[in-house]
Design an enzyme around this catalytic site. Structure first.
Site, mmCIF file in Angstrom:
data_model
loop_
_atom_site.group_PDB
_atom_site.id
_atom_site.type_symbol
_atom_site.label_atom_id
_atom_site.label_comp_id
_atom_site.label_asym_id
_atom_site.label_seq_id
_atom_site.Cartn_x
_atom_site.Cartn_y
_atom_site.Cartn_z
ATOM 1 C CE LYS A 27 -1.873 1.732 4.116
ATOM 2 N NZ LYS A 27 -1.498 3.140 4.270
ATOM 3 C CG ASN A 28 2.264 2.643 3.491
ATOM 4 O OD1 ASN A 28 1.117 2.977 3.186
ATOM 5 N ND2 ASN A 28 2.629 2.409 4.741
ATOM 6 N NE ARG A 101 0.094 11.736 7.040
ATOM 7 C CZ ARG A 101 0.356 12.943 7.507
ATOM 8 N NH1 ARG A 101 -0.589 13.655 8.057
ATOM 9 N NH2 ARG A 101 1.570 13.442 7.432
ATOM 10 C CB CYS A 125 -4.208 6.164 10.939
ATOM 11 S SG CYS A 125 -4.689 4.792 9.892
ATOM 12 C CG ASP A 333 2.977 1.071 9.887
ATOM 13 O OD1 ASP A 333 1.980 1.756 10.065
ATOM 14 O OD2 ASP A 333 4.052 1.539 9.469
ATOM 15 C CB VAL A 355 7.581 5.890 14.448
ATOM 16 C CG1 VAL A 355 7.241 6.586 13.132
ATOM 17 C CG2 VAL A 355 8.830 5.028 14.278
#
Ligand code: EPU
Length: 460
Positions: A27-28, A101, A125, A333, A355
């Site tokens: 996804k990222n 974002r 999120c 994550d 983080v």
């Protein structure tokens, strides 16, 4: 958070997950590669794109800006044609406000293509304030003028965008991507210090290199980008989703199960694998091998799909101390899914989140299910971090093993949402998980995968 009436899943827990599932492009990376297509003068092809909500949001935004996005010949293939990039209507863009974002990364590409950009209010999120100061500072140093209005950000570049020397206060993934997507077509050389070097960033650099960019990654987090006047489209197969892979691994461990994750790749997950092994989980790696045609005296070989099998080998799990960090550290994550498994480990586990300042809120749900977790403002078990001084609750001690029992849970954000799901699967009894549609933002067909792994869930 999704609030629709059917947005709830009943989970009958207590059954170990068993079976095989597949992860696709990360996804990222996928969402950023889609934005990069805006910079090309010819169409781009992206393979193995997962059907998730974040991809839909970026697709919608690209289409509003005149990019033609269509499905390619193979399953999961997207073709992005930026031939007619145009300014989008502000009201239409605002429909997407608050849903992701990613829009912030449109700044550089739109400034290059159109000379101005409008970015709606950002979503993503709820895991802390998630400011965009690094992004804005970098864009200003390239020569952008940023005008903040109540509806969003209006950017222009009256004198064009020019290469510059930048140093990030923290190796932010998004800000590094912002710099890359802006510098590749800025005039002159850009030097970025304290850059993020996550595998998804390196893969974005691969995408941009295929487009004609000149980018050097030096040691010590320094990236140097030589601007070029034009870029072409790319054809790219993204790195696999290492967050999704780790999420299913944690689910296998927490439920005492055995899950083979096809597509997962060792190189992107070595830190996770070390921790998984320290906790007492077992794994077996299969490297991908392409098919081989028949050759003199040798029959053809069909090829092997790579993946990692994760399982609970029996016996007790062990407590660990872990600290989340930028790459090559333990990803933030991966934290929430694994903590569910840590509730089943003997002893005191320590988690130090460095983080995000507010990524432990989800532990309240685990407490309501019988877990023993205490959160702290101190930097526990590791190096002091920037949040200790600022009084954020960002460390946790998890005492185990504790039996988890069913509860009603409300999903607060994507990764915490998946951890709620894992907890419900591991718990005895029937849990109701509210806001479950949010998981579709980053996990393709998670309900189909749950069914394939033998989980008992239903939409009430
Ligand atoms: N930060 C600032 N100012 C900025 C930008 C970041 O202070 O201008 C701070 C953030 O508040 C945070 C830290 O820097 O404390 C790191 O944020 P970063 O910019 O690295 O995160 P991001 O780019 O917003 C991406 C992923 C996240 C992932 C982080 C860290 C995407 C779309 N999101 O976010 O993924 O947790 O990097 O690896 O790529 C997720 O997939 O669920 C997710 C949240």
């Amino acid at each position: 958070m999704g609030g629709s009436a059917g947005n709830v899943l009943s989970v009958h827990g207590g059954t170990p997950l068993h079976g095989t599932i597949r992860v696709r492009g990360a996804k990222n990376l996928v969402s950023k590669a889609m934005v990069a297509a805006l910079l090309g003068e010819t169409p781009s092809r992206l393979y193995d794109v997962p059907a998730i909500r974040d991809v839909e949001v970026v697709r919608g935004l690209l289409e509003l800006h005149g990019v033609r996005v269509s499905d390619g010949a193979s399953e999961g293939e997207l073709v992005l044609d930026p031939a007619n990039v145009e300014a989008a209507n502000v009201d239409e863009i605002n429909v997407h406000a608050g849903s992701s974002r990613i829009p912030i990364l449109f700044c550089g590409p739109l400034l290059h293509r159109l000379g101005h950009a409008f970015i709606p209010d950002l979503g993503g999120c709820h895991i802390g304030p998630r400011p965009i100061d690094f992004h804005m500072q970098a864009l200003r140093e390239f020569g952008a003028v940023v005008d903040k209005t109540p509806d969003g950000l209006h950017l222009t570049a009256p004198n064009g965008l020019h290469g510059t020397k930048l140093e990030l206060p923290y190796p932010s993934v998004g800000a590094t991507e912002q710099v890359l997507l802006t510098a590749v077509r800025a005039e002159g050389v850009t030097e970025l210090r304290n850059a993020a070097v996550e595998p998804e960033i390196i893969d974005l650099i691969c995408v941009l290199q295929k487009m004609g960019a000149i980018i050097n990654v030096h040691t010590s987090r320094v990236i140097e980008i030589e601007g070029v006047p034009a870029l072409t489209g790319y054809a790219h197969r993204p790195i696999p989703d290492r967050i999704e892979a780790a999420s299913w691994a944690a689910a296998a461990l927490a439920t005492g199960g055995d899950v083979r994750v096809l597509g997962a790749r060792q190189a992107d997950m070595t830190t996770f694998l070390n921790t998984f092994r320290s906790v007492g989980g077992a794994f077996e790696i299969t490297d991908a091998c392409p098919p081989r045609p028949a050759a003199a005296g040798r029959p053809p070989e069909p090829g092997v799909e790579g993946g990692i099998r994760f399982w609970h080998p029996g016996g007790e799990l062990r407590a660990v101390a872990l600290e989340t960090a930028v790459h090559p550290g333990f990803m933030t994550d991966w934290q929430q899914p694994l903590v569910v498994a840590l509730t089943q480990a003997r002893g005191l586990s320590i988690v130090h989140e460095t983080v995000y300042e507010q990524r432990l809120g989800y532990t309240k749900a685990l407490l309501s299910m019988g877990a023993t977790i205490q959160t702290y403002r101190d930097c526990l078990g590791g190096t002091p971090c920037r949040f200790g001084r600022r009084n954020f609750t960002h460390s946790a001690v998890i005492a185990g093993p504790t039996k988890l029992h069913a509860a009603d849970l409300v999903i607060p954000d994507l990764r915490a949402g998946f951890s709620h799901l894992i907890a419900a699967l591991a718990a005895e009894g029937t849990s109701r998980v509210y806001g479950v549609d949010l998981i579709n933002r980053g996990y393709e067909d998670f309900e189909g995968k749950l069914a394939a792994l033998g989980a008992h869930t239903e939409r009430p």
